[in-house]
Structures are given as C-alpha cells and as structure tokens.
Design an enzyme around this catalytic site. Structure first.
Site, PDB file in Angstrom:
ATOM      1  N   THR A 239       0.862  -1.176   0.000  1.00 26.87           N
ATOM      2  CA  THR A 239       0.000   0.000   0.000  1.00 26.87           C
ATOM      3  C   THR A 239       0.901   1.228   0.000  1.00 26.87           C
ATOM      4  O   THR A 239       1.866   1.312   0.772  1.00 26.87           O
ATOM      5  CB  THR A 239      -1.021   0.002   1.160  1.00 26.87           C
ATOM      6  N   GLU A 240       0.626   2.168  -0.908  1.00 22.81           N
ATOM      7  CA  GLU A 240       1.610   3.211  -1.189  1.00 22.81           C
ATOM      8  C   GLU A 240       1.784   4.197  -0.036  1.00 22.81           C
ATOM      9  O   GLU A 240       2.744   4.961  -0.012  1.00 22.81           O
ATOM     10  CB  GLU A 240       1.285   3.935  -2.502  1.00 22.81           C
ATOM     11  N   ASN A 241       0.865   4.164   0.941  1.00 21.88           N
ATOM     12  CA  ASN A 241       1.079   5.024   2.108  1.00 21.88           C
ATOM     13  C   ASN A 241       2.104   4.442   3.092  1.00 21.88           C
ATOM     14  O   ASN A 241       2.313   5.035   4.146  1.00 21.88           O
ATOM     15  CB  ASN A 241      -0.250   5.350   2.807  1.00 21.88           C
TER      16      ASN A 241
ATOM     17  N   SER B 239       8.462   4.236  -0.077  1.00 17.04           N
ATOM     18  CA  SER B 239       7.312   3.511  -0.614  1.00 17.04           C
ATOM     19  C   SER B 239       7.152   3.760  -2.109  1.00 17.04           C
ATOM     20  O   SER B 239       6.899   2.832  -2.881  1.00 17.04           O
ATOM     21  CB  SER B 239       6.035   3.945   0.110  1.00 17.04           C
TER      22      SER B 239
END
Lengths: 218, 235, 235, 218
Positions: A50-52, A92
C-alpha cells in the site's frame, strides 16, 4: 476464452487473481481492483503493497481491530500480515517508481491501444483536481493491469485508439480486464483479445478502429 | 540540539507569517493535529502548506483554510468527500493549488533534505501535470524534471522519541514524517512519549536527532492503540 | 519471492560473464566475503564491479582483480595501503576505473533503485571528476548531473533475515547494503541467521523482502560480536 | 589573538573545539581533524557523524571493545554513544549534502581565498586517484573548517589566491586553522586574519597576494 454472458466484477476479480503469479508483490488500486484481494489465496502467497507505506498489508480491519495508524491508501483501516514492513513515503514510492512491484491493478476511465491510461480526471474544467498516487501507480509496476467496464453508460467503448480524457500515464498498461473481455496491449497498438464475454469478435471490431487480434481460442 | 517544550503552543510559537509549513500525515494517520491546532491559535497567516491532502472536515488544516490563513497548498489529493473548506476556498479563487503526484511530492521533499538540486522522474510524464516542465528521454524512458520542496517549518507526529531527538513512528502513520523532517529549516515534532536518551535501539531509529529541533510530548489515541497491541501480543 | 539456498556457491551460481556486480561493504564491515569468494570460485569473468573500494590485501575482491576477472570497477576509494592487486592491474592498464565521490556513488545506486532517471548533485562540481558532465546552476548553487548505477546482481551481507526475505543489518556494516539491494535485478544476501517469518518487528525492517532474491545463511564474526554485546548489555 | 610562537597540532585542535558551538553535529575528517575530538568535552555536547553510516560516534575502541561492524570512515574501530543512530550510505550522505551538519573539519593541501578546497589529489598524473567522501565532506556542512600547516616544507604558503592542486570543492571552506594563524574566508576573496602565531601581519602579507584584513585584535 469465450463466454456468452458478460461477467460480473467478482468473476473478473477472480480472473485477475488467476493471472497473478505465486509470490508476487502487488498493489491493488482503490475501488474495483480491491475486489481482487478476495480471490488471492494462501497458495498465491501474494504480498500486498500500500503506497502510504507498507508491504504485507492484510485484510480490512474488523471493528475491534481498527487502528487509525494502520490504514491503506483509501484510508480504510487494515491489518498487517507476518513479515510485513513499514517505510516512509519516499521509500514507498521508490518501490513503485523503481519497478519493483510485479503487478499493479487499477481502475480507468479510458485506456488506449498502446497502453495510455486515463483514470484521474474526467477533463471537466470546473472539477477540483486530485491525483494522489495515480500517476505513480500507472508507471509503478512491471505489469499494470486495468479493471473497468468496457463501455460507458452511453455505450462508448473505453478501450480507444487515443484517449480523450487527461492522461495518467503514457504506454503503461499491459492488460485490460473488462466485463466484456480481456485485452493484452502492446507498444505497436495491436490489441490481442484474450477473452470475450457476451460480445463477439465482430461486434467488438465494429465498435472501434483499433486493430484487434483474436486470441480467444488460445 | 533538540528543545523539549511543554505545550503545542510553545512548539509553534515562532512560526511567522508567510512561512512554508510542511505538515505530516496521510489522512488522520500521522497528522500532527495538536500542532496544527496550535498553529491555528497562533494566528500565523499567509502560509504555504505542504500536505498530502487539503484538510478534512472541520478540524486542523481544514480550519486553517477556512480562516484563509493558507495562501497556497502543495498537495496530491485535495478533493475528498469532506474537504468542503478547501473546495469553497478554491472555487472562490482564494487559495492557490499546486497539484503534485504523491510520489513526486515525497521525492521532492526527500530531494530538499538530501541536497539534490533537481531530479528526473518518470511520474507524470505526458500528463497535464507535466505541462511546461522540462522533459528528457534517458535510456529510452521519458522523464520530467522536478525540483525540491523546502520548508521553513515541518510539523510532524512521531510515536516515541529519546531526549536527544531520535524518533520512531507507528505503522502507516510514519508516511511523510521522516522526509518532511529532513526538508525543513525547523522540524517540530509532537510525540506520544519522550524516553531517556539511550532507550531507543540505534539500529531502529527512523529519524536521527539531527533533524529534530523542537519536541512536545502529547498523548493521543496512538498510545492507547499501542497498549492494546502489546496486550494482544502478550496473550 | 525469496529463495533460501544452502551454500554460497549455490547463491552465486547464475552470475554470468559480463555482469555488473554491486558489492556491499565499507572496508571489511558489511563485506559479503563468502559470496565474493564463491564468485571467485565460480569462474565468472569480464565483470564490472561496484564497491566503495577496490579490494584489500589477498582476499575477496582483491583476488578477483588479481585474476583479471574484473574489467571495470566503479568505486570511490581504490587506493589503500593494501590495494596492491588493484594498483598493479591499474598501472598495467588492465582494469578500467570510474572514480565516483562516495556520496554520489550511494545516491546513484539509490536513484537506480528508486526509478530516478538522473539527478543534479552539488558534490564534485568544479572538480576534475565532473569534467565533461552536464552542469547547471539552480537557485544560486551549482550542480552536476549524475546518472543511476544499475546492477545485474547485488552481493550484500545482512545480519538477520526472516524467511520472507526482510533484512536488518548490524551497526556500520549496514553501509551500502540497503541501497545496493534496491539497485540490482537480483539481490543475493549472505545473512548470519534466518528467522521464522514474523520474528522481525515490521517497524525495524531496513530492507523489505521485495528486494531480496536469494539468501544463504553464513555465520561470521558478526554473530559472535552480537552475542558479546548482548552479554555485556545483560550485565 | 596573537602568539609569538607557532602552535602545535593539539593547541590548534583545542582552538577548533573552542569554536564549535554546544550541541553541534560535527564530522571530523581523517588525520589532523581527528585530534579535535580530544578537546570536545561533555559540555560541548557535540554529536559526531561518520559518513559510513552513524551519528553519535564515540571514541576509538579499546582492544577488548573492537567490533569489525563498528568502524569510522578511516576504518578504525570506534564505539557508540547513547542516542546514536545507524543508517545506510544514501541517508548518511543526504545528511551531509543536505547541509544538516553544523561543522565539518578537514585537512587540506591548499585552500584559496574564496574557499576553494584542494585535499584529495596532489595532481601527480601517475598517482592512483582515490576520493572517498572528500568531495561530499567539502560541501557537506553549514561551516567547513580546514586544519593544516600554513606552509609547505618548501616554505610555500598553502592559503593561495588560486589553488594549483586539483579541487575538491569550490568556495566551500569557511575558516582555516593553521600552525601560524586562523583565517576567516569570504566569497569576495578578502581574508580576515583572526589570529597569528609566530608570524607578523606584515610577514604574512609579504608571502601572498591575497587581500588580508587584520582582525587579530578583535
């Protein structure tokens, strides 16, 4: 693959899941792509990004598990799996931009035959724009899959020779999964039709000036 | 050297009008809500704010925007179901928006902290967010030139600190904190707990003390959540 | 997905002639000595090697150079009191040297891993190491344009791993490991100890498993040193 | 400050230490600059950076403490202090390049009046070059101090109008500490003489065409 009826979103999610190799690192975009996680089994051994800021994201949190510090890119509380790792935003997005993810699955307004993606902006000039990680996701994996309906409500085909919506990324989509068929794109603009659902090859070609190659019997 | 202060008000006291303020957080996770509220109280205005979003509901950054204290926002995702204060200010032409893809936002902040003058990124190439920007093909791939985003101040939320100013974060609340801490002249941190120096394992420090200027201990829900997690782990 | 193999020989078995090999380590700290020795045994030749140094004494990289298996080395500090094998090869014109300031070396590796096409760095501006390179003034400071260094393979040494391939390092032996792991098509890790997945705290992972391709457990002095440290801490 | 005799390296190290503000983050280059650490007291509360990946570096390790995984940039085993932090090379050089260190102390072959530094290469064309972190250190702190002898063995002054040795960095040195005096540099090329040791202002000016300003009585 040929089916006489168009497929629903869950069936399509199953098709996408089937095409993800065991052991892959995958990012599922917000919306329809999220459904794919329901069809990733233990044998898949897929690690979700998840890019967060996390690898090894688990399922959505149940009520008693909700942790405001543990959310996905859609800001939904999630869980972590064994072997998870947290990292900051620059690290990320380095994972994405650096091409380390195996697959990224995204929604789209339009996809062009050469893989241009439009999924962040309808083009309405009075809309308040918001892009988030869309443009990073578009270029952020070895293979970018799109899930969408093949036609708009008005019946216009969304797999187009040239996108009319503002682009998210250029030549980035590998494969398009739709309710009416599955399409493999190439730099040349020739589109391989891998599957058709409730649509004949002739019907498809009549709706578009894209050069399709029938590979449904493969 | 890191200064420890008692209140959020003290922590933000010297943020002046016209400052560029980097604000950590992705949604609520890692958002330094108490520092932002203190900034609201402080009256500082004509701010440029860098945050992933443009404020939610009726709290924090949203209220700064409501009170027209933010002249410009640099963010990736302003439009949300509850971004009504931003929406109104934007439609009224009373706030400038620089929309930046999230990964470029993170990388531009990282570049500022790392002394990089500019960098070629593939993200955004061929889109309207790259219009007017320098582009270049390198080894067969197309890139856009992006510049660092420097802050006068960073407001971030960490989980634990030692007295020297070393920081660790909690789960996905880490998000923009570590890069923003490097990108600002002054980094102000609200932290759940400040431990004696030497309490944190040097292998596990995420933000080394050199980046931390001011810390204020503020317990939030994160402390409870961590306690709940420890209790579950002990079962 | 990360493969665990039993021997260093297995780990390096598919490194082919002509590969660009990133080798971790700063001096002896973090140097994947057993992997390098296995590479020597493997017979792979015409290599381009990226390392901070150019081999010390009569071991590891120095022997690869002695046997003329390295066509080119990209490093920051080749000349040392015990770099005789490099010195000889260099003076004989039998090895090409690309000398890169240490920080640019690290940043170029990081850029490769992070998908950055090129970046403007202040380091080296106005020096002979920037001769012929593109320069630019940005906001009153002068910069040199530098490009990523991609590896076919990275050979690194970590301290602990879990079975999934998450890595942590030990003290200053961390050095180039984490950036090299991101910059190569295939990352091969020698690690003191492989623990069950879930043993490492997700907050403390330095190299996430996505970067780890092959691991081989090899105990070195680092294990003893860590045990000594734990014993002292327990006193 | 004026002294009738030139000062030794230890006295000079003390002067440098005295000029480092309490609470500073400092990188001490290999060689003469390392002596400064002997004069940094607890009150100084200085945190030492070593570019191979650590803040909070302690003194050199005693024999029983030697740990091959804990070394400084000169590859000498060192110790760690409470509050230390380890990081990788890209993060370590980001600390330097990003201008976060307060002071960096370096040796030099030559320094120019405008702060150009030459300390990595004698210019001998048959020498095997090695640069390490020298160029990063040169531009890697808010203030860059140089420690060196003011004259070569042949009596040539090393503080020059223009460096003849290959440069390490351009306009990067703030202050030069030598056995014969201390000099504050500026972009304009005018050099403020803060201290002279065993050398009169007239003797100094006679040896150089740099424009010196006498500030020894300040």
């Amino acid at each position: 693959m040929l089916r006489s009826e168009k497929v629903d979103r869950n069936t399509l999610a199953q098709f996408v899941a089937d095409d993800i190799e065991a052991g892959s690192f995958v990012n599922l975009g917000i919306g329809q792509p999220t459904l794919v996680s329901n069809y990733l089994t233990e044998e898949h051994d897929v690690t979700l990004h998840t890019e967060n800021g996390m690898l090894g994201m688990g399922r959505a949190a149940e009520e008693a598990e909700v942790d405001v510090d543990l959310i996905n890119a859609g800001k939904v509380p999630v869980t972590e799996t064994p072997g998870a790792a947290f990292f900051h935003q620059a690290d990320s997005f380095a994972i994405m931009r650096g091409g380390h993810l195996d697959v990224c699955v995204l929604g789209a307004f339009q996809v062009s035959a050469t893989g241009d993606l439009a999924n962040w902006h309808t083009g309405a000039e009075d809309a308040i724009p918001a892009v988030g990680g869309a443009m990073d996701l578009a270029i952020g994996a070895k293979r970018v899959f799109v899930m969408m309906n093949l036609f708009t409500r008005d019946g216009d085909i969304k797999l187009v020779s040239e996108a009319t919506y503002p682009l998210t990324g250029v030549g980035c989509v590998s494969r398009v999964y739709t309710d009416h068929g599955i399409f493999e794109l190439s730099d040349s603009g020739t589109v391989e039709v891998l599957a058709l659902f409730g649509l004949s090859f002739e019907e498809l070609t009549s709706k578009s000036d894209i050069e399709f190659v029938d590979a449904t019997s493969k | 050297m890191t200064k420890i202060v008692d209140t959020a008000a003290d922590a933000v006291a010297n943020i002046s009008d016209g400052s560029t303020v980097l604000m950590g957080g992705f949604g609520d996770a890692g958002q330094p809500m108490e520092l932002i509220e203190a900034l609201l109280e402080s009256g500082a205005k004509d701010l440029t704010v860098v945050n992933n979003n443009a404020g939610q509901a009726d709290a924090g950054l949203a209220l700064l925007i409501k009170e027209r204290r933010v002249n410009k926002i640099i963010c990736s995702f302003p439009r949300q179901s509850d971004s009504w204060h931003f929406d109104e200010a934007y439609r009224a032409g009373e706030i400038e928006l620089e929309l930046v893809p999230q990964g470029n936002l993170a990388e531009r902040l990282r570049a500022a902290g790392a002394g990089i003058g500019a960098f070629f990124t593939p993200t955004g190439y061929g889109t309207r967010l790259a219009e007017g920007k320098e582009v270049r093909e390198i080894n067969g791939r197309n890139y856009v030139l992006e510049y660092p985003i420097h802050g006068d101040v960073a407001l971030i939320k960490a989980f634990q600190a030692d007295e020297k100013g070393n920081l660790v974060y909690r789960k996905t609340a880490r998000n923009f904190g570590p890069v923003m801490a490097t990108a600002a002249k002054q980094t102000i941190v609200q932290v759940e707990e400040i431990l004696p120096t030497g309490s944190l394992d040097p292998e596990n420090i995420v933000t080394p003390s050199i980046y931390t200027d001011v810390m204020v201990p503020i317990e939030t829900q994160s402390t409870e959540l961590a306690a709940r997690e420890r209790a579950q782990g002990a079962k």
